[in-house]
Design a protein around this motif. Structure first.
Motif, short mmCIF file in Angstrom:
data_model
loop_
_atom_site.label_atom_id
_atom_site.label_comp_id
_atom_site.label_asym_id
_atom_site.label_seq_id
_atom_site.Cartn_x
_atom_site.Cartn_y
_atom_site.Cartn_z
N THR A 189 -21.88 21.47 -77.49
CA THR A 189 -22.13 22.17 -76.32
C THR A 189 -23.42 22.96 -76.64
N GLN B 68 -23.97 19.50 -72.55
CA GLN B 68 -22.89 19.08 -73.48
C GLN B 68 -23.16 17.57 -73.67
N LYS C 100 -21.16 14.06 -76.43
CA LYS C 100 -20.30 14.15 -77.17
C LYS C 100 -19.96 12.72 -78.07
N TYR D 117 -22.27 16.91 -69.67
CA TYR D 117 -22.67 17.92 -68.55
C TYR D 117 -23.94 18.58 -68.89
N THR E 253 -21.14 27.20 -68.41
CA THR E 253 -19.77 27.15 -68.38
C THR E 253 -19.32 27.28 -69.88
N ASP E 254 -18.03 26.76 -70.05
CA ASP E 254 -17.58 27.00 -71.39
C ASP E 254 -17.69 25.74 -72.27
N GLU E 255 -16.61 25.69 -73.38
CA GLU E 255 -16.81 24.38 -74.21
C GLU E 255 -15.90 23.36 -74.11
N THR E 256 -15.19 23.50 -72.89
CA THR E 256 -14.41 22.32 -72.38
C THR E 256 -15.01 21.15 -73.00
N ASP E 257 -14.09 20.15 -73.39
CA ASP E 257 -14.76 18.66 -73.62
C ASP E 257 -14.86 18.20 -72.07
N TYR E 258 -15.99 17.92 -71.57
CA TYR E 258 -16.34 17.45 -70.20
C TYR E 258 -16.10 15.98 -70.06
N TYR F 133 -13.79 14.53 -69.84
CA TYR F 133 -12.50 14.06 -68.95
C TYR F 133 -13.09 13.87 -67.71
#
Ligand code: DGJ
Length: 733
Positions: free
Chosen positions: A11, A20, A22, A33, A38-43, A45
């Motif tokens: 991220t 981001q 992955k 992303y 925003t935050d470090e959520t694994d986007y 999903y």
């Protein structure tokens, strides 16, 4: 920290954006992303896994028909992975077929910024908040490594990307397409803003919706070109100057380029850009590296002005290296439109004398001072002063000009050769010509083969001798044709697909050597005006002649389009005579001054033949430019009224970074009987501060920043066609 890595999710945060990527369980590098911070959520999903039909599945997916690189968002898509969209890499690994597959190998991060050998690239200064991420991808079967580089410029919301390919396979491999980046967006309903044009009419803004299928912009001309600029914006439908999300991509490269967007079957948009791949066929020997140029990706959550400010700041602080970046640029007079090829020392000295009286800083001697060069049909390549034409040596001329209090600059066009030149007679093989075929001429000239060592040495020897021969403080580096029928006699036929890029590398090498050997030299870029106005050139030349069109009204559109990516201090603009030489239009001298002051200011006319009224106005203009140069050079630039949308007037504003002062210029492009009241709203001021307002040098009144930004200023009624006005507002107390 800008780069956060967790479980192979990378991220990247800048002040207002997040990017981001992955590595998934198969080793594929997905793009998950890019947008608002925003935050470090694994986007990941958000990625839909489904069998959409007729989309291939890589071997690592076994028989999972819901896993397909044909529609998954990827960081660096390649030909050979079952992705049918536009890709980034086409590589031939010895089997005669373009087929490859990349998987994650390793990564590293460090503070500071990577650099690229032989290519321009952004840099970090000491204490800058800049980090680098390097992800290494390995080809599935061969020892070929693709290095993806990311430079994170936290403050400016700019992420640079670049790529290099390292061949350790034990054999030669070939690449025919190496894009500098790809961004896969989760949506496809963006507008594309791009800047098209032609010679003397560059960078017209066009805004078009993306559509299903592929849209492309490219230059196959060997330069970035007048026709298309290597800078594009993707914007939300509702994005305007002040609000809405938008993304920018600017290639840091001066040769041909290729940009594509594709809206795919799942309505995702893909954006790729890189060097022109129309004739690319680069052989990478075992142990060698191929480096693709850098791109500057930008994001703004707050409209186009903010995006432009980010680019301007990044260019200013991290791309332009010249000492002139921070120095007041000389207000110059250039003799091109004053004399064309018809001059001698006496004429030049008369112009210089008048220039000194008006307060100018420099005289620039344009085309025609060397070899046999009384027209554009001969002489290019013979970089020896024509003392007979001048009537003296160059040093004698320069000394006289210096004694008048002016510095001196000179024009060169080093990449070119005339067939009627001593250089061509001695070295016909130094020009690009396909064997046994007729050359394609442009402006009656051929292009020098800058891939050759002997050519580069000759040009350097001549340039260095010129610069050492007199007190020369500036050169204007011109380039007056597109490349065509490109063949290098210095390279074997199997390497001809490398020539166009090697040409650009040759150009950069000379510019780099000039930068190193003459650090105080101010270089102005030029290619028949703005045919090579790009980030690559700005690394070497802090200002660029924006267009061969000097008509103030046409310049409004050209300079407006240029301002989206490039800082106005890089935009060279001059006052010329009327009727204008390009279109015959007559505009007031005052308006010509206001338009030229939008950029780096000067004159392009025979000052010695000006009427007294124009002389008086010119003196005032020079004074005004010098008085406000800090604002013009270092302030934030706002587009207030667009020449593409407002037929009555165009307006722009410079605001000091601390909001204490601003300068607003307005040019009326139409006049009416019984005119309507017109207003401009200022931007970037401090709302509760009180500003003193001066118009055309007279103090008018005082108003709060809030009043000026929300209600605005009432414009005076234009008195003549193409009338203009300028307001200067400064904070009281
Ligand atoms: C094209 C440039 O843009 C002009 O300003 C002038 O320098 C001419 N070339 C000279 O040939």
């Amino acid at each position: 920290m800008g780069i956060i890595i967790k479980d192979k999710v990378f991220t990247i945060h800048t002040k207002n954006s997040t990017y981001q990527l992955k590595v998934d369980d198969k080793g594929v590098l997905l793009h998950t992303y890019y947008g608002r911070r925003t935050d470090e959520t694994d986007y990941s999903y958000m990625i839909m896994a489904a069998d959409v039909g007729f989309s291939g599945n890589i071997a690592a997916a076994d028989n999972d028909r819901t896993y397909s690189l044909d529609y998954f968002p990827q960081e660096y898509p390649v030909l050979g992975s079952g992705d049918y969209r536009v890709n980034c890499l086409e590589m031939e690994l010895g089997q005669g077929v373009k087929d490859c597959m990349l998987f994650y190998d390793s990564h590293k991060t460090y503070s500071g910024k990577y650099s690229l050998p032989g290519l321009p690239a952004l840099f970090a200064r000491e204490n800058d908040n800049v980090e680098t991420l390097e992800i290494v991808m390995k080809e599935d079967r061969e020892n070929v490594y693709v290095h993806l580089l990311y430079g994170v410029f936290f403050e400016e919301d700019i992420i640079t990307r670049a790529v290099f390919i390292e061949n350790k396979s034990g054999k030669e491999i070939r690449v025919s397409r190496v894009m500098s980046f790809c961004v896969d967006f989760a949506r496809g309903d963006y507008d594309l803003i791009h800047f098209h044009g032609r010679h003397a009419n560059e960078r017209n803004l066009e805004r078009v919706p993306l559509f299903h299928g592929i849209f492309e912009l490219r230059s196959t001309r060997g330069t970035s070109s007048h026709q298309h600029n290597p800078f594009v914006i993707l914007a939300d439908k509702n994005t305007n100057e002040e609000m809405g999300e938008c993304y920018g991509a600017a290639l840091v490269y001066s040769g041909g380029f290729h940009m594509q967007t594709e809206v795919d079957q799942l309505e995702h948009a893909r954006l790729v850009m890189g060097i022109d791949d129309s004739e690319l066929d680069w052989r990478i020997a075992d142990g060698d590296i191929f480096t693709a140029p850098e791109v500057m990706l930008g994001y703004s959550p707050n409209g186009l002005s903010c995006l432009s400010h980010n680019y301007h700041d990044a260019v200013f602080h991290h791309l332009i290296r010249s000492v002139w970046k921070d120095r007041q640029r000389p207000v110059l007079v250039n003799n091109w439109e004053a004399t064309y090829f018809d001059f001698n020392a006496e004429k030049l000295l008369a112009i210089a004398k008048q220039g000194a009286e008006l307060g100018l800083d420099m005289l620039v001697l344009d085309d025609g001072w060397f070899g046999k060069r009384d027209s554009d049909y001969s002489g290019l390549g013979d970089w020896y002063v024509n003392e007979k034409k001048l009537g003296c040596t160059l040093k004698e001329l320069v000394d006289k000009i210096n004694n008048m209090g002016l510095s001196f600059g000179i024009w060169v066009e080093p990449e070119m050769i005339s067939e009627d030149s001593d250089l061509y007679r001695a070295h016909p093989d130094w020009a690009f010509v396909v064997p046994n075929r007729e050359p394609i001429r442009g402006r009656a000239q051929l292009v020098l083969d800058m891939t050759r060592e002997d050519v580069v040495s000759y040009i350097e020897e001549r340039l260095f001798a010129l610069l050492d021969s007199a007190n020369i403080q500036y050169i204007k580096w011109d380039m007056n044709r597109s490349l065509a029928a490109v063949y290098s006699a210095g390279l074997g036929k199997e390497h001809q697909g490398e020539v166009r890029h090697r040409f650009v590398l040759g150009l950069y090498r000379i510019l780099e050597d000039l930068h190193t050997k003459y650090p105080e030299l101010l270089i102005e870029g030029c290619s028949g005006g703005g045919g090579r106005f790009d980030m690559g050139m700005l690394y070497y030349t802090p200002q660029i002649w924006c267009s061969d069109n000097t008509d103030a009204i046409e310049r409004l559109r050209i300079q407006y389009g240029t301002s989206f990516a490039y800082p106005m201090s890089s935009v060279s603009a001059h006052v010329s005579v009327c009727p204008n030489h390009q279109n015959g239009r007559v505009t007031p001298f005052k308006t010509r001054g206001i338009c030229a002051m939008q950029g780096t200011f000067g004159y392009e006319l025979d000052l010695s033949r000006m009427c007294d009224e124009d002389k008086m106005l010119a003196k005032e203009q020079v004074k005004t430019f010098k008085q406000h140069y800090r604002l013009f050079q270092f302030g934030d630039y706002y587009r207030i009224a667009s020449p593409f949308e407002n037929s009555d007037f165009t307006a722009w504003e410079y605001v000091a970074k601390d909001g204490r002062e601003a300068y607003v210029a307005v040019v009326f492009t139409d006049v009416h009987g019984n005119p309507l009241p017109k207003t401009v709203r200022l931007k970037g001021l401090v709302a509760d501060a009180v500003y003193k307002i001066c118009r055309d040098g007279h103090v008018l009144e005082s108003r709060t920043g809030a009043a000026l930004m929300n209600a605005g200023l009432l414009l005076p009624i234009p008195e003549t066609s193409y009338d203009s006005t300028a307001f200067y507002v400064s904070m009281e107390g």
